[in-house]
Design a protein around this motif. Structure first.
Motif, mmCIF file in Angstrom:
data_model
loop_
_atom_site.group_PDB
_atom_site.id
_atom_site.type_symbol
_atom_site.label_atom_id
_atom_site.label_comp_id
_atom_site.label_asym_id
_atom_site.label_seq_id
_atom_site.Cartn_x
_atom_site.Cartn_y
_atom_site.Cartn_z
ATOM 1 N N LYS A 46 9.216 9.181 8.700
ATOM 2 C CA LYS A 46 9.938 7.968 9.109
ATOM 3 C C LYS A 46 9.053 7.324 9.958
ATOM 4 O O LYS A 46 8.956 5.812 10.151
ATOM 5 N N ALA A 47 8.331 7.946 11.243
ATOM 6 C CA ALA A 47 7.391 7.189 12.046
ATOM 7 C C ALA A 47 6.210 6.678 11.369
ATOM 8 O O ALA A 47 5.808 5.587 11.821
ATOM 9 N N GLU A 48 5.997 7.142 10.176
ATOM 10 C CA GLU A 48 4.846 6.615 9.353
ATOM 11 C C GLU A 48 5.326 5.600 8.169
ATOM 12 O O GLU A 48 4.463 5.302 7.679
ATOM 13 N N ASN A 49 6.734 5.561 8.233
ATOM 14 C CA ASN A 49 7.070 4.672 7.133
ATOM 15 C C ASN A 49 6.716 4.913 5.702
ATOM 16 O O ASN A 49 6.322 4.178 4.884
ATOM 17 N N THR A 50 6.912 6.152 5.325
ATOM 18 C CA THR A 50 6.718 6.755 4.014
ATOM 19 C C THR A 50 7.357 7.943 3.735
ATOM 20 O O THR A 50 7.588 8.761 4.365
ATOM 21 N N PRO A 51 7.903 8.145 2.270
ATOM 22 C CA PRO A 51 8.636 9.222 1.958
ATOM 23 C C PRO A 51 7.611 10.303 1.525
ATOM 24 O O PRO A 51 8.225 11.526 1.397
ATOM 25 N N PHE A 52 6.568 10.269 1.272
ATOM 26 C CA PHE A 52 5.524 10.907 0.530
ATOM 27 C C PHE A 52 4.904 12.101 1.602
ATOM 28 O O PHE A 52 4.043 11.496 2.357
ATOM 29 N N TYR A 53 5.146 13.269 0.959
ATOM 30 C CA TYR A 53 4.538 14.293 1.963
ATOM 31 C C TYR A 53 3.873 15.172 0.977
ATOM 32 O O TYR A 53 4.288 15.802 0.092
ATOM 33 N N VAL A 75 1.690 20.221 16.124
ATOM 34 C CA VAL A 75 1.607 21.297 17.159
ATOM 35 C C VAL A 75 2.842 22.152 16.937
ATOM 36 O O VAL A 75 4.094 21.900 16.813
ATOM 37 N N ASN A 76 2.482 23.337 16.720
ATOM 38 C CA ASN A 76 3.308 24.530 16.548
ATOM 39 C C ASN A 76 3.473 25.384 17.446
ATOM 40 O O ASN A 76 2.569 26.162 17.715
ATOM 41 N N PRO A 77 4.526 25.092 18.418
ATOM 42 C CA PRO A 77 4.647 26.170 19.591
ATOM 43 C C PRO A 77 4.557 27.676 19.011
ATOM 44 O O PRO A 77 4.303 28.559 20.153
ATOM 45 N N GLN A 78 5.065 28.002 17.981
ATOM 46 C CA GLN A 78 4.968 29.509 17.634
ATOM 47 C C GLN A 78 3.619 30.070 17.279
ATOM 48 O O GLN A 78 3.474 31.095 17.091
ATOM 49 N N LYS A 79 2.699 29.186 17.072
ATOM 50 C CA LYS A 79 1.088 29.559 16.885
ATOM 51 C C LYS A 79 0.189 29.338 17.989
ATOM 52 O O LYS A 79 0.369 28.387 18.716
ATOM 53 N N GLN A 80 -0.693 30.372 17.960
ATOM 54 C CA GLN A 80 -1.580 30.099 18.969
ATOM 55 C C GLN A 80 -3.028 29.732 18.162
ATOM 56 O O GLN A 80 -3.555 30.708 17.786
ATOM 57 N N LYS A 107 0.718 -1.285 -0.056
ATOM 58 C CA LYS A 107 0.055 -0.124 0.060
ATOM 59 C C LYS A 107 0.876 1.316 0.153
ATOM 60 O O LYS A 107 1.808 1.474 0.693
ATOM 61 N N LYS A 108 0.381 2.413 -0.694
ATOM 62 C CA LYS A 108 1.176 3.374 -0.790
ATOM 63 C C LYS A 108 0.372 4.598 -0.043
ATOM 64 O O LYS A 108 -0.810 4.811 0.114
ATOM 65 N N LYS A 109 1.160 5.041 0.892
ATOM 66 C CA LYS A 109 0.795 5.858 1.980
ATOM 67 C C LYS A 109 1.404 7.258 1.632
ATOM 68 O O LYS A 109 2.709 7.349 1.389
ATOM 69 N N CYS A 110 0.643 8.381 2.192
ATOM 70 C CA CYS A 110 1.092 9.702 2.099
ATOM 71 C C CYS A 110 0.945 10.120 3.402
ATOM 72 O O CYS A 110 -0.188 10.094 4.151
ATOM 73 N N VAL A 111 1.617 11.436 3.913
ATOM 74 C CA VAL A 111 1.244 12.236 5.005
ATOM 75 C C VAL A 111 1.054 13.736 4.402
ATOM 76 O O VAL A 111 1.383 14.102 3.638
ATOM 77 N N PHE A 112 -0.366 14.133 4.982
ATOM 78 C CA PHE A 112 -0.520 15.647 4.825
ATOM 79 C C PHE A 112 -0.894 16.388 5.812
ATOM 80 O O PHE A 112 -1.593 15.988 7.071
ATOM 81 N N ALA A 113 0.336 17.106 6.283
ATOM 82 C CA ALA A 113 0.351 17.780 7.638
ATOM 83 C C ALA A 113 0.071 19.153 7.621
ATOM 84 O O ALA A 113 0.330 19.784 6.616
ATOM 85 N N GLY A 114 -0.370 19.807 8.625
ATOM 86 C CA GLY A 114 -0.478 21.249 8.999
ATOM 87 C C GLY A 114 -1.190 21.302 10.137
ATOM 88 O O GLY A 114 -1.527 20.536 10.912
ATOM 89 N N VAL A 136 -3.391 11.839 13.047
ATOM 90 C CA VAL A 136 -2.597 11.647 14.156
ATOM 91 C C VAL A 136 -2.123 13.359 14.578
ATOM 92 O O VAL A 136 -2.483 14.087 13.894
ATOM 93 N N THR A 137 -1.611 13.180 15.724
ATOM 94 C CA THR A 137 -0.993 14.665 16.085
ATOM 95 C C THR A 137 0.500 14.503 16.149
ATOM 96 O O THR A 137 1.048 13.229 16.297
ATOM 97 N N PHE A 138 1.144 15.500 16.045
ATOM 98 C CA PHE A 138 2.798 15.280 15.902
ATOM 99 C C PHE A 138 3.371 16.658 16.360
ATOM 100 O O PHE A 138 2.988 17.875 15.865
ATOM 101 N N ASP A 139 4.411 16.510 17.011
ATOM 102 C CA ASP A 139 5.032 17.910 17.607
ATOM 103 C C ASP A 139 6.685 17.836 17.151
ATOM 104 O O ASP A 139 7.380 18.704 17.487
ATOM 105 N N GLY A 140 6.991 16.839 16.178
ATOM 106 C CA GLY A 140 8.477 17.052 15.849
ATOM 107 C C GLY A 140 8.400 17.558 14.264
ATOM 108 O O GLY A 140 7.603 18.222 13.886
ATOM 109 N N THR A 141 9.619 17.260 13.645
ATOM 110 C CA THR A 141 9.806 17.835 12.210
ATOM 111 C C THR A 141 9.019 16.856 11.388
ATOM 112 O O THR A 141 8.689 15.524 11.555
ATOM 113 N N VAL A 142 8.884 17.201 10.105
ATOM 114 C CA VAL A 142 7.955 16.675 9.063
ATOM 115 C C VAL A 142 8.773 15.097 8.564
ATOM 116 O O VAL A 142 8.203 14.289 8.597
ATOM 117 N N THR A 143 10.125 15.250 8.648
ATOM 118 C CA THR A 143 10.813 14.268 8.196
ATOM 119 C C THR A 143 10.928 13.048 9.174
ATOM 120 O O THR A 143 10.874 12.037 9.002
#
Length: 160
Positions: free
Chosen positions: A81-88, A40-45, A4-11, A70-77
């Motif tokens: 890696k956590a989602e095991n996909t290169p597609f963003y 989660v962007n600590p610079q945004k309210q 299966k091909k998986k992608c991440v759409f983050a924001g 999902v929620t995430f507070d690290g870098t996109v890369t």
């Protein structure tokens, strides 16, 4: 069995808009699974809480097994890696978006050489849509119908 091909759409998705929804719909034409990552962007309210934004996404895509939130507070890369996909996946409305996304692409590519950005052009009828427009409309009590799905609009109205 085909992988299966998986992608991440983050924001931040504060709140998720019709443009965001269209990007997910278009992504599902290319990928078997779309991971919607609420960053989660600590610079945004944010105007809406993380839980509220997640609930809005669930209302837009109820019971769709091809979508995971999902929620995430690290870098996109790190997220990829956590989602095991290169597609963003990134939605692009205009040249300003493209310049911004390209700058992020090159920074991310330095962190992970396997990083693959997939740019999807915005549907023409949604070029004016942004989360900022929704928040401004809410601040000034003007209609949000042109910016969010019916489910999200009803959710926001119930909050008042």
């Amino acid at each position: 069995m085909k992988e299966k091909k998986k992608c991440v759409f983050a924001g931040t998705f504060d709140p998720p808009t019709l443009g965001h929804k269209a990007t997910v719909e278009d992504s599902l034409k290319l990928f078997d699974e779309v991971v919607i990552a609420l960053l989660v962007n600590p610079q945004k309210q944010p105007y809406f809480t993380l839980q509220q934004r997640e609930e809005m996404w669930k209302l837009m895509f109820p019971n769709d097994k091809r979508i995971r939130i999902v929620t995430f507070d690290g870098t996109v890369t790190e997220l990829l890696k956590a989602e095991n996909t290169p597609f963003y996946v990134r939605g692009i409305r205009n040249g300003v978006d493209l310049d911004f996304e390209n700058a992020n692409y090159y920074a991310s590519k330095k962190l992970d050489e396997n990083f693959v950005a997939v740019y999807l052009p915005c549907r023409q009828e949604l070029l004016h849509v942004s989360s900022s427009m929704v928040r401004n409309s809410l601040r000034f009590s003007t209609p949000i119908d042109d910016y969010v799905s019916e489910e999200v609009k009803e959710y926001i109205q119930q909050m008042k």
